[in-house]
Design an enzyme around this catalytic site. Structure first.
Site, PDB file in Angstrom:
ATOM      1  CB  CYS A   7      -0.994  -0.006   1.167  1.00 19.93           C
ATOM      2  SG  CYS A   7      -0.300   0.304   2.806  1.00 19.93           S
ATOM      3  CG  ASN A  10       4.525  -1.542   5.011  1.00 16.68           C
ATOM      4  OD1 ASN A  10       5.621  -1.849   5.450  1.00 16.68           O
ATOM      5  ND2 ASN A  10       3.565  -2.435   4.910  1.00 16.68           N
ATOM      6  CB  CYS A  12      -3.580   1.726   7.064  1.00 11.51           C
ATOM      7  SG  CYS A  12      -3.395   3.207   8.081  1.00 11.51           S
ATOM      8  NE  ARG A  13      -4.531   1.453   1.657  1.00 12.43           N
ATOM      9  CZ  ARG A  13      -4.429   2.102   0.510  1.00 12.43           C
ATOM     10  NH1 ARG A  13      -5.365   1.950  -0.419  1.00 12.43           N
ATOM     11  NH2 ARG A  13      -3.405   2.891   0.265  1.00 12.43           N
ATOM     12  CB  SER A  14       0.458  -3.330   2.855  1.00 13.41           C
ATOM     13  OG  SER A  14       1.211  -2.320   3.457  1.00 13.41           O
ATOM     14  CG  ASP A 117      -5.049   5.181   3.029  1.00  9.27           C
ATOM     15  OD1 ASP A 117      -5.125   4.736   4.200  1.00  9.27           O
ATOM     16  OD2 ASP A 117      -4.039   5.786   2.621  1.00  9.27           O
TER      17      ASP A 117
END
Length: 146
Positions: A7, A10, A12-14, A117
């Protein structure tokens, strides 16, 4: 099988995708190596966002030991599949690809949809978790017997 989740920062999402995929793969006895990275360098060396850590923890997944890092060209050599969260990430990673072999490894986690995001909205972390979990389950179904 080696999988990289990517993401922007690096945090939140990934990290969520990393933790979820690792958890699901382990549950199914798959010998897969999962990692995550970002396309931006603002958070290198930091742990995941506390909201991602909390949301994952509420689902029995501990991502607190992950460390944010930047995507590097050598990741194309290291990983079999690189899953990105949105079209901006996709463009950034494809721009770094050296050849068609690199480009073939990269795709959106959710097929043709993006993972939004959640950084600016606390209320998005749970829905994002659910989206990522669904995507990871589908990927396991596709790749398990490859």
């Amino acid at each position: 099988m080696k999988i990289l989740m990517v993401c922007l920062g690096n945090i939140c999402r990934s990290p969520l995708a990393h933790g979820i995929m690792e958890h699901l793969a382990n549950e199914q006895g798959l010998d897969w190596e999962i990692d995550s990275a970002g396309t931006g360098n603002w958070h290198v060396g930091e742990g995941p966002d506390r909201r991602s850590t909390r949301t994952a923890g509420e689902h029995g997944i501990d991502i607190s030991q992950q460390v944010c890092r930047l995507f590097r060209i050598s990741d194309f050599d290291e990983y079999d599949h690189i899953f990105v969260m949105d079209k901006s990430n996709l463009g950034d990673i494809l721009e770094m690809a050296r050849d068609d072999e690199d480009r073939k490894k990269v795709r959106l986690l959710l097929g043709d949809k993006i993972v939004p995001d959640p950084y600016q909205d606390d209320n998005l972390f749970e829905p994002v978790f659910q989206m990522i979990e669904t995507g990871c389950k589908e990927i396991i179904e596709q790749l398990r017997d490859v």
